[in-house]
Design an enzyme around this catalytic site. Structure first.
Site, PDB file in Angstrom:
ATOM      1  N   ASP A  92       0.851  -1.181   0.000  1.00  0.00           N
ATOM      2  CA  ASP A  92       0.000   0.000   0.000  1.00  0.00           C
ATOM      3  C   ASP A  92       0.894   1.240   0.000  1.00  0.00           C
ATOM      4  OD1 ASP A  92       0.910   0.360   2.592  1.00  0.00           O
ATOM      5  OD2 ASP A  92      -0.914  -0.365   3.523  1.00  0.00           O
ATOM      6  N   ASP A 265      -8.256  -7.507   1.750  1.00  0.00           N
ATOM      7  CA  ASP A 265      -7.206  -7.657   2.759  1.00  0.00           C
ATOM      8  C   ASP A 265      -7.735  -7.164   4.091  1.00  0.00           C
ATOM      9  OD1 ASP A 265      -5.577  -5.013   3.848  1.00  0.00           O
ATOM     10  OD2 ASP A 265      -6.721  -4.618   2.026  1.00  0.00           O
TER      11      ASP A 265
END
Length: 372
Positions: A92, A265
């Site tokens: 990320d 996730d």
């Protein structure tokens, strides 16, 4: 190098089965991704992680930049070699952590300045720098730097965050130059339908290999999450993977899959495991509970994880009550296996075109309990 192929559709919902190909292998979707914040899923080796059926793991740019630093990871040959994981990885951008965890000193259109929680020094992170860090880490997928507004937030504040996210996406796209890494954009917009629609259209216009829906699971009611996903998913390109960030309960996954989401996730399964809680048939069992003290049966007879194949509830209860690290590892492995088995079961149901029947009890309009 990157390709997404849809192999099956549900005839009654938007659910689909696909295959996302990356330089480090394929990811069969829908698929849950374990979170390995600091290049490790806490307490679990790469070999153990692979045994759960995990095909793609998420790592955290913000935390890896602070420690050990992307330079050390790059010197090791990249994140895959550094952590000993030879399957796909996603990093990320660090945006969520900065806006939710860090001591922010400044945020403007240029970027953010925040205080390093480790030594108090000031760090400036711009869209360009976030991409440079992720290119150095070398994961298969990098996420664009975005501004994730908190919940609740005013429409004006969310609109400002959206405009900044879109401007930053353009800068991320211009900076990203890595043939073996795909850049995903992120849709924002809070709980405001018109801002979500506008953001989805703008992010889709960049033609990136994949798109995520961000800014959910930040404190808003679950009904709003369902509404956002149902609204945004159909607006995204059909031929690209769709990633719903931060979702990891069976119910939310099933609902999102029905709307056409491919990737998920969440830290929840491992966090629960580290606190002595097991996911069994859609329920949460606290293994500290005395009712497990003399129960010599497996957690789940049908589960293939190490905990269920080799150990009893009584043994796990004993480990947790005595704060043995093995207990936390075994429950984390079990919980990950449950999530991954769940998405695999969904995939098979879609291919058999019975998803809408088999997983109907998980949908918002059903109060029934479903075991699988």
């Amino acid at each position: 190098m990157f390709d997404f192929q849809i192999n099956a559709h549900c005839s009654h919902t938007r659910a689909r089965v696909g295959c996302f190909r990356t330089p480090h292998g394929s990811v069969n979707t829908p698929r849950f991704m374990p979170v390995g914040t600091l290049a490790t899923v806490k307490g679990i080796t790469a070999t153990q992680l692979a045994d759960t059926g995990a095909q793609m793991v998420l790592a955290n740019t913000y935390h890896l930049h602070l420690q050990p630093g992307e330079g050390i990871v790059a010197d090791a040959g990249g994140l895959h070699r550094f952590m000993g994981w030879d399957r796909p990885l996603l990093t990320d951008s660090g945006g969520f952590q900065i806006f939710s965890l860090a001591d922010l000193n400044r945020i403007d259109d240029h970027g953010v300045v925040f205080r390093n929680p480790r030594n108090g020094s000031q760090i400036e992170l711009t869209p360009e720098r976030a991409i440079e860090i992720q290119m150095a880490l070398g994961a298969d997928v990098a996420m664009a730097f975005d501004q994730c507004p908190p919940y609740p937030a005013s429409e004006s504040d969310v609109e400002t965050a959206c405009k900044r996210t879109h401007a930053w996406l353009e800068r991320c796209s211009n900076t990203h130059q890595h043939a073996n890494q795909a850049l995903f954009g992120i849709v924002q917009g809070g709980c405001f339908p018109h801002l979500r629609e506008q953001s989805a259209q703008i992010v889709a216009s960049f033609g990136l290999p994949g798109i995520a829906i961000g800014g959910v699971s930040v404190g808003e009611p679950v009904e709003d999450i369902h509404r956002i996903v149902r609204q945004v998913s159909p607006l995204l390109p059909q031929d690209r993977p769709r990633y719903l960030m931060g979702i990891g309960t069976l119910r939310e996954i099933a609902i999102a899959v029905a709307s056409g989401i491919d990737l998920f996730d969440c830290v929840l399964p491992t966090r629960l495991g580290r606190h002595g809680t097991a996911l069994v048939a859609g329920e949460r069992w606290n293994l500290r509970n005395a009712r497990f003290r003399e129960d010599h049966t497996p957690l789940d007879q049908s589960c293939t994880c190490t905990a269920c194949r080799h150990h009893s509830r009584a043994y796990l209860h004993h480990l947790i009550r005595n704060e043995e690290l093995l207990g936390l590892t075994l429950l984390s492995l079990h919980n990950l296996t449950q999530l991954i088995r769940f998405t695999s079961a969904i995939s098979q149901a879609i291919q058999d075109d019975c998803f809408s029947e088999d997983f109907a009890p998980w949908q918002p309009d059903s109060a029934a309990h479903h075991t699988w």
